[in-house]
Design a protein around this motif. Structure first.
Motif, PDB file in Angstrom:
ATOM      1  N   SER A 107      29.565  70.748 -39.221  1.00 46.79           N
ATOM      2  CA  SER A 107      30.650  71.215 -40.086  1.00 46.79           C
ATOM      3  C   SER A 107      31.204  72.536 -39.561  1.00 46.79           C
ATOM      4  O   SER A 107      31.106  72.833 -38.373  1.00 46.79           O
ATOM      5  CB  SER A 107      30.161  71.348 -41.525  1.00 46.79           C
ATOM      6  OG  SER A 107      29.085  72.265 -41.598  1.00 46.79           O
ATOM      7  N   THR A 131      27.246  66.231 -28.014  1.00 47.25           N
ATOM      8  CA  THR A 131      27.500  65.057 -28.847  1.00 47.25           C
ATOM      9  C   THR A 131      27.214  65.356 -30.308  1.00 47.25           C
ATOM     10  O   THR A 131      27.981  64.982 -31.199  1.00 47.25           O
ATOM     11  CB  THR A 131      26.635  63.882 -28.375  1.00 47.25           C
ATOM     12  OG1 THR A 131      26.928  63.606 -26.996  1.00 47.25           O
ATOM     13  CG2 THR A 131      26.901  62.638 -29.218  1.00 47.25           C
ATOM     14  N   SER A 137      29.849  67.657 -31.809  1.00 42.15           N
ATOM     15  CA  SER A 137      31.166  67.034 -31.858  1.00 42.15           C
ATOM     16  C   SER A 137      31.250  65.960 -32.941  1.00 42.15           C
ATOM     17  O   SER A 137      32.347  65.510 -33.276  1.00 42.15           O
ATOM     18  CB  SER A 137      31.511  66.398 -30.507  1.00 42.15           C
ATOM     19  OG  SER A 137      31.506  67.370 -29.491  1.00 42.15           O
ATOM     20  N   SER A 138      30.100  65.556 -33.474  1.00 42.01           N
ATOM     21  CA  SER A 138      30.077  64.478 -34.450  1.00 42.01           C
ATOM     22  C   SER A 138      30.399  65.001 -35.843  1.00 42.01           C
ATOM     23  O   SER A 138      30.521  66.203 -36.078  1.00 42.01           O
ATOM     24  CB  SER A 138      28.704  63.812 -34.445  1.00 42.01           C
ATOM     25  OG  SER A 138      27.720  64.708 -34.936  1.00 42.01           O
ATOM     26  N   SER A 139      30.486  64.081 -36.783  1.00 43.19           N
ATOM     27  CA  SER A 139      30.771  64.435 -38.172  1.00 43.19           C
ATOM     28  C   SER A 139      29.602  65.147 -38.835  1.00 43.19           C
ATOM     29  O   SER A 139      29.739  65.694 -39.924  1.00 43.19           O
ATOM     30  CB  SER A 139      31.126  63.178 -38.970  1.00 43.19           C
ATOM     31  OG  SER A 139      30.054  62.237 -38.916  1.00 43.19           O
ATOM     32  N   ALA A 140      28.450  65.118 -38.166  1.00 51.10           N
ATOM     33  CA  ALA A 140      27.280  65.782 -38.738  1.00 51.10           C
ATOM     34  C   ALA A 140      27.414  67.298 -38.690  1.00 51.10           C
ATOM     35  O   ALA A 140      26.761  68.016 -39.438  1.00 51.10           O
ATOM     36  CB  ALA A 140      26.014  65.354 -38.008  1.00 51.10           C
ATOM     37  N   LYS A 186      34.858  71.682 -30.779  1.00 46.47           N
ATOM     38  CA  LYS A 186      35.677  71.184 -29.673  1.00 46.47           C
ATOM     39  C   LYS A 186      36.671  72.239 -29.214  1.00 46.47           C
ATOM     40  O   LYS A 186      36.902  72.412 -28.008  1.00 46.47           O
ATOM     41  CB  LYS A 186      36.415  69.921 -30.107  1.00 46.47           C
ATOM     42  CG  LYS A 186      35.516  68.713 -30.335  1.00 46.47           C
ATOM     43  CD  LYS A 186      36.339  67.501 -30.729  1.00 46.47           C
ATOM     44  CE  LYS A 186      35.445  66.301 -30.959  1.00 46.47           C
ATOM     45  NZ  LYS A 186      36.227  65.090 -31.362  1.00 46.47           N
ATOM     46  N   SER A 223      36.777  74.885 -34.617  1.00 47.09           N
ATOM     47  CA  SER A 223      35.839  73.773 -34.442  1.00 47.09           C
ATOM     48  C   SER A 223      35.078  73.915 -33.138  1.00 47.09           C
ATOM     49  O   SER A 223      35.465  74.701 -32.248  1.00 47.09           O
ATOM     50  CB  SER A 223      36.599  72.448 -34.443  1.00 47.09           C
ATOM     51  OG  SER A 223      37.452  72.380 -33.311  1.00 47.09           O
ATOM     52  N   ARG A 226      23.709  68.799 -40.044  1.00 46.94           N
ATOM     53  CA  ARG A 226      22.823  68.077 -40.952  1.00 46.94           C
ATOM     54  C   ARG A 226      21.472  67.875 -40.287  1.00 46.94           C
ATOM     55  O   ARG A 226      21.380  67.401 -39.155  1.00 46.94           O
ATOM     56  CB  ARG A 226      23.434  66.742 -41.344  1.00 46.94           C
ATOM     57  CG  ARG A 226      24.718  66.876 -42.145  1.00 46.94           C
ATOM     58  CD  ARG A 226      25.126  65.551 -42.738  1.00 46.94           C
ATOM     59  NE  ARG A 226      26.396  65.665 -43.421  1.00 46.94           N
ATOM     60  CZ  ARG A 226      27.569  65.323 -42.888  1.00 46.94           C
ATOM     61  NH1 ARG A 226      27.616  64.849 -41.661  1.00 46.94           N
ATOM     62  NH2 ARG A 226      28.695  65.456 -43.583  1.00 46.94           N
ATOM     63  N   SER A 279      40.156  74.355 -41.504  1.00 47.52           N
ATOM     64  CA  SER A 279      38.745  74.176 -41.143  1.00 47.52           C
ATOM     65  C   SER A 279      38.121  75.238 -40.252  1.00 47.52           C
ATOM     66  O   SER A 279      36.932  75.202 -40.004  1.00 47.52           O
ATOM     67  CB  SER A 279      38.533  72.811 -40.473  1.00 47.52           C
ATOM     68  OG  SER A 279      39.042  72.810 -39.159  1.00 47.52           O
ATOM     69  N   ASP A 327      20.910  71.819 -44.704  1.00 46.72           N
ATOM     70  CA  ASP A 327      21.552  71.816 -43.391  1.00 46.72           C
ATOM     71  C   ASP A 327      20.905  72.856 -42.493  1.00 46.72           C
ATOM     72  O   ASP A 327      20.583  73.965 -42.927  1.00 46.72           O
ATOM     73  CB  ASP A 327      23.048  72.116 -43.513  1.00 46.72           C
ATOM     74  CG  ASP A 327      23.818  70.980 -44.161  1.00 46.72           C
ATOM     75  OD1 ASP A 327      23.279  69.864 -44.217  1.00 46.72           O
ATOM     76  OD2 ASP A 327      24.955  71.220 -44.614  1.00 46.72           O
TER      77      ASP A 327
END
Length: 510
Positions: free
Chosen positions: A175, A167, A170-173, A114, A112, A155, A109, A138
């Motif tokens: 990529s 936040t 760090s979220s799934s939104a 994080k 990231s 997104r 990936s 996006d």
């Protein structure tokens, strides 16, 4: 084999330092084809000295951006983290798993948010959100640290200017990281404003950037051309060095600029037939740079840009010790060549007045300032040399620069030197262009084997840029031809797009 790079915010990526010259970077890349197998160059075919130059390394996942006027590295972008190994303070940016094959992806990936925010670079201020062009696409979030910026996909429907960016990212939104950029500045929002115009802190030379030794000669920033054969070489840290043509000796040059990168002993060629007539029978010229014999000197200078195997002093045992030999001192990293010979008046009076047993004095008689313009025949044989010509137009100071088109320079010089010729016919003759072919070379000439980047024959891309790769054959196109235009004390080599590829400075009346 993957290349490995250490990220150095505000400074560079591995050995690629911000502020380095295009010539230095390309020379290093071409010396390691196993690590950098593919090199693509994109530049404006109409404004090659004004618009930025983009150097792509697709096999390494990198993109380098240089400014047009000075050819200095301004921005380093990592666009594919799978192609090379990247680390920061001994910590890898990506964790690789699986096969280490060059053809199959083996990373997880990419870096990231994080990983970057918590483990590598630490907390920073909120960045900038760039919405997509369509509502269902996006957006991009740009987060920057001093000298470093990262772009993340986000997104659009998840974006809120009231939400905490930590936040959100760090979220799934959020990529993968799209790219990472290394630049000089405290933040990307501030640095991008003057990215291509701010004076770089680090030198052009990779050697100077990596060493603290004072034994490395300081680099020349700019050359100021004065009338009367006087040139001022402004250096990065030291005081200016003045070169007086027909007076400055090779010893002076080496003491101030260090030893040349190469020395080329000039030999007579077919053009020498034009110089066979006795000097007393040849009428003096207002533009001796356009005489065939002088053209031979200029052409030899362009042929002396060789690879490492030829960067040696060549000694001809048959050279006349009385001072008839001419030698080029090639300073590729400074962007110019120097012709070392005896002044013309010394040559004329040598046998009759001085005596054949008295050695003539060797001095600098010509200086060749190279533009290193992408697409030209001589591209990347020298670093770009920036110059200014200072003139006095009836009490009004004028300054001509290396970034000006020749048509602008020519119009000004024609007005200034209008009264310097014997008549209108001589003026028209001396200002008429002489075609100089850059693509025809004999089999053993460096001209026929030199490796080139670029070529105007390739034409513009849809974005208005010409692109090129390694190994373009110059003999395939007549567009490598240039034209020579002479004015008193100056000779301009001009490309098809009206830009000056080389300025030759000599002293009139010698």
């Amino acid at each position: 084999m993957r290349a490995s790079f250490v990220i150095q915010p505000t400074r560079g990526l591995g050995w690629m330092t911000l502020g380095a010259s295009l010539h230095a970077v390309l020379t290093r890349l071409k010396s390691q084809p196993q690590l950098y197998p593919k090199i693509d160059l994109a530049y404006s075919s109409s404004e090659p000295v004004l618009d930025p130059i983009v150097l792509n390394l697709p096999a390494n996942g990198l993109r380098l951006r240089f400014d047009g006027p000075d050819h200095r590295l301004r921005l380093i972008e990592i666009i594919d983290f799978s192609k090379s190994n990247f680390s920061y303070k001994s910590m890898d940016l990506v964790r690789r798993v699986g096969s280490s094959s060059e053809t199959s992806p083996d990373y997880v990936s990419g870096p990231s948010f994080k990983h970057l925010y918590n483990r590598l670079f630490g907390p920073t201020y909120a960045g900038e959100y760039i919405p997509p062009t369509t509502t269902d696409g996006d957006g991009t979030y740009v987060l920057s640290w001093p000298g470093l910026a990262a772009r993340f996909s986000l997104r659009h429907r998840a974006w809120s200017d009231k939400a905490d960016f930590v936040t959100l990212l760090s979220s799934s939104a959020a990529s993968l990281t799209i790219t990472m950029a290394i630049f000089a500045g405290t933040s990307w929002s501030e640095a991008r404003i003057n990215l291509f115009s701010e004076r770089p802190l680090l030198p052009r030379s990779l050697v100077l950037a990596s060493r603290t030794s004072e034994t490395v000669p300081d680099e020349v920033e700019e050359v100021i051309v004065h009338t009367g054969g006087r040139l001022e070489l402004f250096r990065r840290s030291l005081s200016p060095f003045v070169v007086n043509l027909n007076e400055t000796t090779p010893q002076d040059i080496v003491a101030e600029l260090g030893p040349p990168d190469a020395i080329f002993r000039k030999s007579r060629t077919g053009l020498s037939i034009h110089a066979s007539a006795p000097l007393k029978d040849r009428r003096p010229s207002m533009s001796p740079g356009l005489e065939p014999y002088s053209r031979e000197n200029e052409q030899t200078s362009s042929r002396s840009y060789t690879d490492e195997s030829e960067n040696e002093v060549t000694i001809d045992d048959n050279v006349d010790d009385r001072g008839d030999s001419e030698t080029f001192y090639n300073y590729f990293h400074h962007g110019f060549d120097l012709l070392i010979s005896t002044p013309q008046q010394c040559r004329n009076s040598h046998a009759s007045e001085i005596g054949v047993d008295t050695p003539a004095m060797f001095v600098v008689t010509k200086v060749f300032l190279h533009g290193n313009i992408p697409g030209s025949y001589s591209f990347n044989r020298h670093r770009r040399s920036r110059w200014r010509i200072l003139l006095d137009d009836n009490g009004h100071p004028l300054s001509l620069t290396s970034e000006m088109r020749f048509s602008e320079v020519s119009d000004i010089l024609k007005d200034i030197y209008h009264g310097s010729y014997a008549n209108g016919e001589e003026e028209r003759k001396m200002q008429r262009g002489m075609v100089l072919n850059r693509g025809w070379g004999v089999a053993d000439s460096p001209e026929s084997s030199i490796e080139l980047l670029g070529g105007f024959e390739e034409g513009p891309t849809p974005e208005g840029q010409a692109t090129s790769g390694i190994g373009v054959d110059a003999s395939m196109s007549s567009l490598n031809n240039t034209e020579l235009f002479g004015f008193p004390g100056m000779l301009f080599e001009v490309l098809k797009n009206d830009h000056i590829s080389c300025l030759t400075v000599y002293k009139t009346g010698s």
